[in-house]
Structure formats: C-alpha cells, structure tokens
Design an enzyme around this catalytic site. Sequence first.
Site, PDB file in Angstrom:
ATOM      1  N   HIS A  15       0.831  -1.208   0.000  1.00 56.92           N
ATOM      2  CA  HIS A  15       0.000   0.000   0.000  1.00 56.92           C
ATOM      3  C   HIS A  15       0.860   1.251   0.000  1.00 56.92           C
ATOM      4  O   HIS A  15       2.078   1.206   0.156  1.00 56.92           O
ATOM      5  CB  HIS A  15      -1.004   0.011   1.168  1.00 56.92           C
ATOM      6  CG  HIS A  15      -0.431   0.324   2.511  1.00 56.92           C
ATOM      7  ND1 HIS A  15      -1.208   0.608   3.600  1.00 56.92           N
ATOM      8  CD2 HIS A  15       0.857   0.399   2.947  1.00 56.92           C
ATOM      9  CE1 HIS A  15      -0.436   0.855   4.644  1.00 56.92           C
ATOM     10  NE2 HIS A  15       0.808   0.723   4.290  1.00 56.92           N
ATOM     11  N   CYS A  34       5.202   5.560   4.942  1.00 54.02           N
ATOM     12  CA  CYS A  34       4.038   4.957   4.278  1.00 54.02           C
ATOM     13  C   CYS A  34       3.602   5.738   3.054  1.00 54.02           C
ATOM     14  O   CYS A  34       2.755   5.289   2.294  1.00 54.02           O
ATOM     15  CB  CYS A  34       2.885   4.776   5.265  1.00 54.02           C
ATOM     16  SG  CYS A  34       3.071   3.273   6.257  1.00 54.02           S
ATOM     17  N   ASP A  80      -4.837 -10.691  -0.771  1.00 50.76           N
ATOM     18  CA  ASP A  80      -3.511 -11.313  -0.634  1.00 50.76           C
ATOM     19  C   ASP A  80      -2.674 -11.130  -1.897  1.00 50.76           C
ATOM     20  O   ASP A  80      -3.149 -11.386  -3.010  1.00 50.76           O
ATOM     21  CB  ASP A  80      -3.656 -12.805  -0.307  1.00 50.76           C
ATOM     22  CG  ASP A  80      -2.335 -13.431   0.106  1.00 50.76           C
ATOM     23  OD1 ASP A  80      -1.544 -12.751   0.794  1.00 50.76           O
ATOM     24  OD2 ASP A  80      -2.087 -14.601  -0.257  1.00 50.76           O
ATOM     25  N   HIS A  81      -1.423 -10.683  -1.700  1.00 50.63           N
ATOM     26  CA  HIS A  81      -0.485 -10.408  -2.798  1.00 50.63           C
ATOM     27  C   HIS A  81      -1.039  -9.376  -3.774  1.00 50.63           C
ATOM     28  O   HIS A  81      -0.748  -9.424  -4.972  1.00 50.63           O
ATOM     29  CB  HIS A  81      -0.088 -11.704  -3.520  1.00 50.63           C
ATOM     30  CG  HIS A  81       0.861 -12.529  -2.711  1.00 50.63           C
ATOM     31  ND1 HIS A  81       0.463 -13.259  -1.620  1.00 50.63           N
ATOM     32  CD2 HIS A  81       2.197 -12.712  -2.810  1.00 50.63           C
ATOM     33  CE1 HIS A  81       1.512 -13.862  -1.099  1.00 50.63           C
ATOM     34  NE2 HIS A  81       2.582 -13.542  -1.790  1.00 50.63           N
ATOM     35  N   GLU A 125      -1.265  -4.683  11.543  1.00 48.07           N
ATOM     36  CA  GLU A 125      -0.445  -4.247  10.415  1.00 48.07           C
ATOM     37  C   GLU A 125       1.021  -4.611  10.674  1.00 48.07           C
ATOM     38  O   GLU A 125       1.783  -4.891   9.742  1.00 48.07           O
ATOM     39  CB  GLU A 125      -0.595  -2.744  10.191  1.00 48.07           C
ATOM     40  CG  GLU A 125       0.034  -2.267   8.899  1.00 48.07           C
ATOM     41  CD  GLU A 125      -0.317  -0.831   8.595  1.00 48.07           C
ATOM     42  OE1 GLU A 125      -1.110  -0.594   7.669  1.00 48.07           O
ATOM     43  OE2 GLU A 125       0.187   0.066   9.305  1.00 48.07           O
TER      44      GLU A 125
END
Length: 135
Positions: A15, A34, A80-81, A125
């Site tokens: 992300h 981030c 996922d992925h 996270e």
Amino acid sequence: MKVKVSRKAHFNAAHRLYRKDWSFEKNDAIFGKCNNPKFHGHNYDLIVSVTGEIDPETGYVMDMKILKDLIKQEVEEAFDHKNLNMDVPEFTELNPTAENIAVVIWNKLRPHIDPENEIEVVLYETPRNFVTYSG
Ligand code: NI
C-alpha cells in the site's frame, strides 16, 4: 449465554498512504515512510470474531469451516499479494490505513453472517500495531 468464537487469517499486501489533494511535502509529513510512491508491503494478521448464542442442536455459535471459507473468499482472495491502492476497488478513493482496511473487511463479511451475531475484526499491520472494528 453468548460465546465469542474467533478465526485467524493472514495476507500480504502492498500500500501507499497519501492524499491526492495534498502536496508531496504534506503527505510526507503526515504519512512518513508509508507515503513511499513506490509502495511497500505489510504482513497483515487478521482475527475475525463472531459472538452469539450457542445453537442447542450443533453446539456451535458458527461453523468455523464456514467462517474460514468466508474469510478466504472475501478477504484473502481479494487482498492477498495485491496492491491495495491499485488492485482493490474499495481503496481507489480511500486511504488503505489499518483502520480503513478493518472497516472494509467488516463490511464485506457482515452480509454473510447471521444478523443475530455480532462480529469484530482485529487487524494487525505489524506485530505491535493493530486496530479493532466492531461496527
Ligand atoms: Ni504501511
């Protein structure tokens, strides 16, 4: 008598946290690492809990096989992925913070679980940073 049953799951995803309407400098000040424009990944751990009455016939609050399959279908296969910003439609206009991911997961699961039961989503996270959403 209400009992809470829980299932753990896991997904890896990339992300970037930023707002298009803010300058790079402001995004950098608020989101730090981030905000890396090249994205970065996390190993997310998820705990989904369902609280309700024990069914007197089965002895279950909810069949854990059904909960397992539901999390696989709604969360793991979707996230996922994946790059959350680019691959997951819910985050096209929504910052994929742990808070927002937990709310999105809750909203995806809620329609599939008996409305009499309460659900809670805990999303890690990192091993030390986690958020909880219960609707
Ligand atoms: Ni991050």
